[in-house]
Structures are given as C-alpha cells and as structure tokens.
Scaffold this motif. Structure first.
Motif, PDB file in Angstrom:
ATOM      1  N   MET A   1       0.822  -1.188   0.000  1.00  0.00           N
ATOM      2  CA  MET A   1       0.000   0.000   0.000  1.00  0.00           C
ATOM      3  C   MET A   1       0.863   1.248   0.000  1.00  0.00           C
ATOM      4  N   LEU A   2       1.926   1.223   0.795  1.00  0.00           N
ATOM      5  CA  LEU A   2       2.807   2.396   0.830  1.00  0.00           C
ATOM      6  C   LEU A   2       3.423   2.661  -0.539  1.00  0.00           C
ATOM      7  N   ARG A   3       3.837   1.615  -1.204  1.00  0.00           N
ATOM      8  CA  ARG A   3       4.419   1.802  -2.540  1.00  0.00           C
ATOM      9  C   ARG A   3       3.370   2.346  -3.508  1.00  0.00           C
ATOM     10  N   THR A   4       2.142   1.873  -3.387  1.00  0.00           N
ATOM     11  CA  THR A   4       1.071   2.357  -4.259  1.00  0.00           C
ATOM     12  C   THR A   4       0.847   3.840  -4.058  1.00  0.00           C
ATOM     13  N   VAL A   5       0.815   4.276  -2.803  1.00  0.00           N
ATOM     14  CA  VAL A   5       0.634   5.711  -2.518  1.00  0.00           C
ATOM     15  C   VAL A   5       1.856   6.496  -2.997  1.00  0.00           C
ATOM     16  N   ALA A   6       3.039   5.943  -2.778  1.00  0.00           N
ATOM     17  CA  ALA A   6       4.262   6.629  -3.211  1.00  0.00           C
ATOM     18  C   ALA A   6       4.308   6.776  -4.731  1.00  0.00           C
ATOM     19  N   ASP A   7       3.896   5.735  -5.436  1.00  0.00           N
ATOM     20  CA  ASP A   7       3.943   5.746  -6.899  1.00  0.00           C
ATOM     21  C   ASP A   7       2.793   6.516  -7.534  1.00  0.00           C
ATOM     22  N   ASN A   8       1.750   6.804  -6.740  1.00  0.00           N
ATOM     23  CA  ASN A   8       0.555   7.478  -7.256  1.00  0.00           C
ATOM     24  C   ASN A   8       0.139   8.583  -6.286  1.00  0.00           C
ATOM     25  N   PRO A   9       0.909   9.678  -6.242  1.00  0.00           N
ATOM     26  CA  PRO A   9       0.606  10.740  -5.290  1.00  0.00           C
ATOM     27  C   PRO A   9      -0.848  11.214  -5.422  1.00  0.00           C
ATOM     28  N   ALA A  10      -1.470  11.460  -4.284  1.00  0.00           N
ATOM     29  CA  ALA A  10      -2.848  11.958  -4.204  1.00  0.00           C
ATOM     30  C   ALA A  10      -3.868  10.948  -4.721  1.00  0.00           C
ATOM     31  N   ILE A  11      -3.556   9.675  -4.601  1.00  0.00           N
ATOM     32  CA  ILE A  11      -4.484   8.619  -5.029  1.00  0.00           C
ATOM     33  C   ILE A  11      -5.641   8.532  -4.040  1.00  0.00           C
ATOM     34  N   THR A  12      -6.777   8.099  -4.509  1.00  0.00           N
ATOM     35  CA  THR A  12      -7.914   7.856  -3.630  1.00  0.00           C
ATOM     36  C   THR A  12      -7.909   6.397  -3.191  1.00  0.00           C
ATOM     37  N   VAL A  13      -8.668   6.097  -2.147  1.00  0.00           N
ATOM     38  CA  VAL A  13      -8.787   4.720  -1.688  1.00  0.00           C
ATOM     39  C   VAL A  13      -9.381   3.851  -2.802  1.00  0.00           C
ATOM     40  N   THR A  14     -10.395   4.375  -3.481  1.00  0.00           N
ATOM     41  CA  THR A  14     -11.037   3.622  -4.565  1.00  0.00           C
ATOM     42  C   THR A  14     -10.047   3.288  -5.671  1.00  0.00           C
ATOM     43  N   ASP A  15      -9.246   4.272  -6.074  1.00  0.00           N
ATOM     44  CA  ASP A  15      -8.257   4.034  -7.132  1.00  0.00           C
ATOM     45  C   ASP A  15      -7.168   3.067  -6.660  1.00  0.00           C
ATOM     46  N   ALA A  16      -6.759   3.192  -5.402  1.00  0.00           N
ATOM     47  CA  ALA A  16      -5.756   2.264  -4.861  1.00  0.00           C
ATOM     48  C   ALA A  16      -6.307   0.846  -4.845  1.00  0.00           C
ATOM     49  N   ALA A  17      -7.565   0.706  -4.451  1.00  0.00           N
ATOM     50  CA  ALA A  17      -8.182  -0.625  -4.434  1.00  0.00           C
ATOM     51  C   ALA A  17      -8.203  -1.222  -5.835  1.00  0.00           C
ATOM     52  N   ARG A  18      -8.523  -0.409  -6.816  1.00  0.00           N
ATOM     53  CA  ARG A  18      -8.559  -0.889  -8.200  1.00  0.00           C
ATOM     54  C   ARG A  18      -7.158  -1.331  -8.639  1.00  0.00           C
ATOM     55  N   LEU A  19      -6.145  -0.522  -8.356  1.00  0.00           N
ATOM     56  CA  LEU A  19      -4.775  -0.869  -8.743  1.00  0.00           C
ATOM     57  C   LEU A  19      -4.296  -2.151  -8.064  1.00  0.00           C
ATOM     58  N   LEU A  20      -4.699  -2.337  -6.820  1.00  0.00           N
ATOM     59  CA  LEU A  20      -4.248  -3.484  -6.050  1.00  0.00           C
ATOM     60  C   LEU A  20      -5.174  -4.699  -6.184  1.00  0.00           C
ATOM     61  N   ALA A  21      -6.244  -4.539  -6.952  1.00  0.00           N
ATOM     62  CA  ALA A  21      -7.244  -5.597  -7.123  1.00  0.00           C
ATOM     63  C   ALA A  21      -7.772  -6.075  -5.770  1.00  0.00           C
ATOM     64  N   GLN A  22      -8.100  -5.093  -4.922  1.00  0.00           N
ATOM     65  CA  GLN A  22      -8.617  -5.372  -3.590  1.00  0.00           C
ATOM     66  C   GLN A  22      -9.974  -4.692  -3.414  1.00  0.00           C
ATOM     67  N   GLN A  23     -10.718  -5.133  -2.437  1.00  0.00           N
ATOM     68  CA  GLN A  23     -11.980  -4.484  -2.095  1.00  0.00           C
ATOM     69  C   GLN A  23     -11.666  -3.134  -1.441  1.00  0.00           C
ATOM     70  N   PRO A  24     -12.411  -2.072  -1.795  1.00  0.00           N
ATOM     71  CA  PRO A  24     -12.180  -0.766  -1.164  1.00  0.00           C
ATOM     72  C   PRO A  24     -12.241  -0.810   0.363  1.00  0.00           C
ATOM     73  N   SER A  25     -13.108  -1.648   0.924  1.00  0.00           N
ATOM     74  CA  SER A  25     -13.206  -1.738   2.388  1.00  0.00           C
ATOM     75  C   SER A  25     -11.908  -2.273   2.993  1.00  0.00           C
ATOM     76  N   ASN A  26     -11.265  -3.215   2.319  1.00  0.00           N
ATOM     77  CA  ASN A  26      -9.987  -3.751   2.814  1.00  0.00           C
ATOM     78  C   ASN A  26      -8.887  -2.704   2.718  1.00  0.00           C
ATOM     79  N   VAL A  27      -8.869  -1.971   1.623  1.00  0.00           N
ATOM     80  CA  VAL A  27      -7.864  -0.921   1.457  1.00  0.00           C
ATOM     81  C   VAL A  27      -8.108   0.182   2.484  1.00  0.00           C
ATOM     82  N   SER A  28      -9.359   0.509   2.714  1.00  0.00           N
ATOM     83  CA  SER A  28      -9.696   1.530   3.700  1.00  0.00           C
ATOM     84  C   SER A  28      -9.212   1.143   5.096  1.00  0.00           C
ATOM     85  N   THR A  29      -9.360  -0.125   5.445  1.00  0.00           N
ATOM     86  CA  THR A  29      -8.872  -0.616   6.736  1.00  0.00           C
ATOM     87  C   THR A  29      -7.358  -0.478   6.821  1.00  0.00           C
ATOM     88  N   THR A  30      -6.674  -0.842   5.753  1.00  0.00           N
ATOM     89  CA  THR A  30      -5.212  -0.718   5.719  1.00  0.00           C
ATOM     90  C   THR A  30      -4.800   0.741   5.842  1.00  0.00           C
TER      91      THR A  30
END
Length: 104
Positions: free
Chosen positions: A1-30
């Motif tokens: 997750m940290l690498r995803t945020v680092a590689d995609n500054p100002a990313i949203t939880v929804t976009d991070a979940a899509r990139l990581l192929a995870q449920q938004p609720s799981n990414v939100s918890t992380t």
C-alpha cells in the motif's frame, strides 16, 4: 500500500483498491492503520471536498528510502555473486520481472 501511494501521489482509496485488485473496504482498513501509525495522511481534495486523497508522511518517505536502499544493496550483492551465465539469465528474464512489478 505504501508503494502504491508513493507511486501514485494523491491517489484515492477507490483508485488504490482498483490498482491493487482489492476491495475498497480492505484498502480503507489498511489506510486507517497506516494513518494511525503516522505513515499516510488523508488530505481533502481541493477541487472536491467530498473526495479524500492519500499521501505519504515524511516518516513513511524516510522508511521507504531505507527499504529501497536495502533492496538495491541486496540485489547488487546477489548480482555480484552470480556467474556470467546466471547474470545473462537474469537479464533475459528482465521483461518478465517488469510485468510482475507492474502488477503491484
């Protein structure tokens, strides 16, 4: 997750979940845990106050530098100990490694 945020500054939880192929609720918890540890900040979007953007804190940036330096050094050591044939195999496989890396 940290690498995803680092590689995609100002990313949203929804976009991070899509990139990581995870449920938004799981990414939100992380993200919540990373915020609690002082590694990620949740910043309101200047154009859309309903949207939250993620960014690394200074602490996370420093941790990431240390981790990246560790990996670079570890890879450098491994490469220096390889035979020419092994190094050639690694070079040949580099496009496959790039494909794997792009999945994260």
């Amino acid at each position: 997750m940290l690498r995803t945020v680092a590689d995609n500054p100002a990313i949203t939880v929804t976009d991070a979940a899509r990139l990581l192929a995870q449920q938004p609720s799981n990414v939100s918890t992380t993200v919540r845990r990373l915020v609690q540890r002082g590694l990620v900040e949740r910043i309101p979007d200047a154009r859309d106050g309903r949207s939250i953007r993620l960014q690394l804190t200074g602490k996370a940036v420093e941790y990431k530098k240390l981790i990246d330096a560790f990996w670079v050094d570890a890879v450098r050591r491994q490469l220096s100990e390889m035979s020419d044939e092994e190094a050639a195999l690694v070079a040949e496989a580099a496009p496959l490694f790039r494909r794997f890396a792009s999945m994260v």
